[in-house]
Design a protein around this motif. Structure first.
Motif, PDB file in Angstrom:
ATOM      1  N   ASP A 109       0.827  -1.208   0.000  1.00  0.00           N
ATOM      2  CA  ASP A 109       0.000   0.000   0.000  1.00  0.00           C
ATOM      3  C   ASP A 109       0.867   1.266   0.000  1.00  0.00           C
ATOM      4  O   ASP A 109       0.377   2.348  -0.294  1.00  0.00           O
ATOM      5  CB  ASP A 109      -0.920  -0.026   1.220  1.00  0.00           C
ATOM      6  N   SER A 110       2.149   1.120   0.306  1.00  0.00           N
ATOM      7  CA  SER A 110       3.077   2.262   0.365  1.00  0.00           C
ATOM      8  C   SER A 110       3.859   2.414  -0.943  1.00  0.00           C
ATOM      9  O   SER A 110       4.868   3.108  -0.990  1.00  0.00           O
ATOM     10  CB  SER A 110       4.064   2.028   1.509  1.00  0.00           C
ATOM     11  N   TYR A 133      -1.586  -4.862  -0.279  1.00  0.00           N
ATOM     12  CA  TYR A 133      -1.525  -5.414   1.077  1.00  0.00           C
ATOM     13  C   TYR A 133      -0.913  -4.358   1.990  1.00  0.00           C
ATOM     14  O   TYR A 133      -0.195  -3.463   1.542  1.00  0.00           O
ATOM     15  CB  TYR A 133      -0.728  -6.726   1.099  1.00  0.00           C
ATOM     16  N   ARG A 134      -1.212  -4.456   3.284  1.00  0.00           N
ATOM     17  CA  ARG A 134      -0.645  -3.512   4.245  1.00  0.00           C
ATOM     18  C   ARG A 134       0.861  -3.736   4.279  1.00  0.00           C
ATOM     19  O   ARG A 134       1.310  -4.874   4.443  1.00  0.00           O
ATOM     20  CB  ARG A 134      -1.242  -3.744   5.639  1.00  0.00           C
ATOM     21  N   PRO A 135       1.667  -2.675   4.109  1.00  0.00           N
ATOM     22  CA  PRO A 135       3.117  -2.863   3.979  1.00  0.00           C
ATOM     23  C   PRO A 135       3.745  -3.573   5.178  1.00  0.00           C
ATOM     24  O   PRO A 135       4.730  -4.289   5.026  1.00  0.00           O
ATOM     25  CB  PRO A 135       3.671  -1.436   3.828  1.00  0.00           C
ATOM     26  N   SER A 136       3.180  -3.357   6.371  1.00  0.00           N
ATOM     27  CA  SER A 136       3.759  -3.992   7.560  1.00  0.00           C
ATOM     28  C   SER A 136       2.967  -5.221   7.995  1.00  0.00           C
ATOM     29  O   SER A 136       3.132  -5.705   9.120  1.00  0.00           O
ATOM     30  CB  SER A 136       3.810  -2.992   8.717  1.00  0.00           C
ATOM     31  N   THR A 162       5.587   7.325   3.682  1.00  0.00           N
ATOM     32  CA  THR A 162       5.209   6.925   5.030  1.00  0.00           C
ATOM     33  C   THR A 162       6.220   5.967   5.683  1.00  0.00           C
ATOM     34  O   THR A 162       6.076   5.622   6.851  1.00  0.00           O
ATOM     35  CB  THR A 162       3.793   6.316   5.030  1.00  0.00           C
ATOM     36  N   PHE A 163       7.225   5.527   4.930  1.00  0.00           N
ATOM     37  CA  PHE A 163       8.420   4.864   5.471  1.00  0.00           C
ATOM     38  C   PHE A 163       8.167   3.602   6.294  1.00  0.00           C
ATOM     39  O   PHE A 163       8.903   3.329   7.239  1.00  0.00           O
ATOM     40  CB  PHE A 163       9.258   5.877   6.288  1.00  0.00           C
ATOM     41  N   GLU A 164       7.159   2.810   5.929  1.00  0.00           N
ATOM     42  CA  GLU A 164       6.958   1.543   6.625  1.00  0.00           C
ATOM     43  C   GLU A 164       8.066   0.573   6.224  1.00  0.00           C
ATOM     44  O   GLU A 164       8.360   0.413   5.030  1.00  0.00           O
ATOM     45  CB  GLU A 164       5.617   0.911   6.245  1.00  0.00           C
ATOM     46  N   MET A 165       8.678  -0.063   7.227  1.00  0.00           N
ATOM     47  CA  MET A 165       9.686  -1.071   6.919  1.00  0.00           C
ATOM     48  C   MET A 165       8.993  -2.407   6.695  1.00  0.00           C
ATOM     49  O   MET A 165       8.079  -2.774   7.432  1.00  0.00           O
ATOM     50  CB  MET A 165      10.671  -1.219   8.084  1.00  0.00           C
ATOM     51  N   GLN A 166       9.459  -3.130   5.696  1.00  0.00           N
ATOM     52  CA  GLN A 166       8.911  -4.464   5.445  1.00  0.00           C
ATOM     53  C   GLN A 166       9.922  -5.514   5.886  1.00  0.00           C
ATOM     54  O   GLN A 166      11.137  -5.286   5.813  1.00  0.00           O
ATOM     55  CB  GLN A 166       8.612  -4.620   3.951  1.00  0.00           C
TER      56      GLN A 166
END
Ligand SMILES: *Cc1c(COP(=O)(O)O)cnc(C)c1O
Length: 397
Positions: A109-110, A133-136, A162-166
């Motif tokens: 999603d990011s 899918y939700r990135p996290s 938004t910088f979500e780490m996977q």
């Protein structure tokens, strides 16, 4: 030499002509469309030999492109790189290469905005279904979204804006187990994250950012680690007519020589600036995986050796859009504009540029994306200080 020199050392030596070009240190810029041959038989023998780097037409690239390919492949720890004209083309080319009508692709999603627009607009026209899918999301949640026709699992870590780490190793292991091709946009993680050591099949780089490093070039690369993947990506790039200007390749090659130094300096400055921002009462959250205490820092610590000087700041919900925009306008050392990875600092209100299926992972409040350049961080902080004082006065007064 007994031991292979480190990448830092090799960045000073890779892609150079040795003594062949009058002894000059740098390779020349080759420009060309027609490739001439002494006779028809020689030309016939060269046709279709592009994977042996025997060229018959300008589109196939020349030694300027090859020098950059070698440097980028080494940076990413892959076997081959394919140079394309933009970072966006480095996203679209492998998606087209690996997907066909009837297939499905899972995207975070990011996902980088223009890549998302391509996927939402062009892929359905080609008969390819996309879902997000939700990135996290935990691996089990992503696995539950895999359909019988899913072919590609796309990753971007950290995510755009938004910088979500996977959890890349966990997600690439899932892709392997379920027979999917994994692709990772590794632009933020250049030099800091080794995609192929973490199970990635296809890595994507916007060379526009730190490799070029001077905000004057647009370029991308698709990096792979097997001959088969190289053929798939290279053939698609040729079929699509992907060609990068040799002058731009030459500039990117020049940028690569100093990239490690710039990244190291810019990351250290960014951490200093981000720590200062995080301590301000106007700031609700700093989203910067390299910063201790930030969301995603644990994964960053586990998988990364450095990172980009790019992060997000969310202001307290009391500050309205106009006030935060005025604060950004009042900054003297930060330019207002898209892109990043150059030597100069930037500030960009996130505003309405987020498209998210699951909503933003930021808390409620105005967000600004900062890119820290090579300026003295004390000067950047002084500039932010005067702007933040105006912000406080604006809303409190
Ligand atoms: C900028 C960017 C791109 C696209 O690069 P361009 O050269 O601008 O097309 C792709 N992915 C990410 C993460 C980016 O930040």
């Amino acid at each position: 030499m007994t031991k292979t020199p480190s990448l830092r050392t090799r960045l000073s030596h890779l892609g150079r002509p040795g003594h062949h070009i009058h002894g000059l240190v740098n390779p020349p810029v080759h420009r060309g469309s027609t490739v001439l041959y002494p006779d028809v038989a020689t030309r016939d023998a060269h046709r279709g030999q592009v994977f042996k780097r025997t060229l018959t037409y300008g589109l196939e690239g020349n030694h300027t492109h090859m020098a950059l390919e070698d440097v980028v492949a080494a940076i990413e720890g892959g076997q081959h790189a394919v140079i394309v004209p933009t970072g966006l083309a480095a996203i679209t080319t492998p998606l087209i290469a690996y997907l066909k009508a009837g297939d499905h692709v899972l995207l975070p999603d990011s996902f980088y905005g223009a890549g998302r627009e391509f996927s939402d607009d062009m892929l359905p026209r080609m008969g390819v279904a996309c879902s997000y899918y939700r990135p996290s999301a935990p691996v089990a949640e992503v696995e539950a979204l895999i359909l019988p026709n899913t072919r590609v699992l796309y990753l971007e870590s950290p995510g755009s804006y938004t910088f979500e780490m996977q959890d890349v190793p966990a997600l690439t292991a899932l892709a392997k187990r379920r027979g999917l091709v994994s692709m990772l946009d590794n632009t933020w993680g250049i030099l800091a994250f080794q995609p192929f050591e973490h199970g990635v099949d296809v890595s994507i780089q916007a060379l526009t950012k730190y490799v070029s490093g001077h905000s004057d070039v647009m370029l991308g690369a698709v990096i792979v680690n097997t001959e088969a993947d190289w053929h798939i990506v290279r053939e698609t790039a040729l079929l699509l007519g992907m060609y990068a200007s040799p002058d731009d390749c030459w500039l990117a090659l020049r940028g690569a020589r100093t990239m490690a130094l710039r990244l190291e300096r810019q990351l250290a400055s960014a951490i200093e600036v981000a720590e200062w921002l995080a301590a301000r009462p106007e700031v609700q959250e700093v989203r910067f995986p390299a910063l201790p205490g930030s969301a995603g820092h644990e994964i960053w610590k586990r998988d990364f050796t450095g990172g980009a000087s790019l992060f997000g700041v969310v202001f307290q919900p009391g500050y309205r859009t106009a006030a935060v925009n005025a604060m950004v306008d009042s900054l003297e050392l930060f330019g207002i504009g898209a892109s990043w990875g150059g030597y100069e600092s930037l500030a960009l209100p996130v505003g309405t540029s987020l498209t998210r299926s699951f909503g933003s992972t930021y808390p409620q409040g105005e967000a600004v994306r900062f890119h820290v350049g090579l300026e003295d961080p004390a000067d950047l902080i002084a500039d932010l200080d005067q702007a933040m004082q105006k912000l406080s006065a604006n809303t409190l007064g």
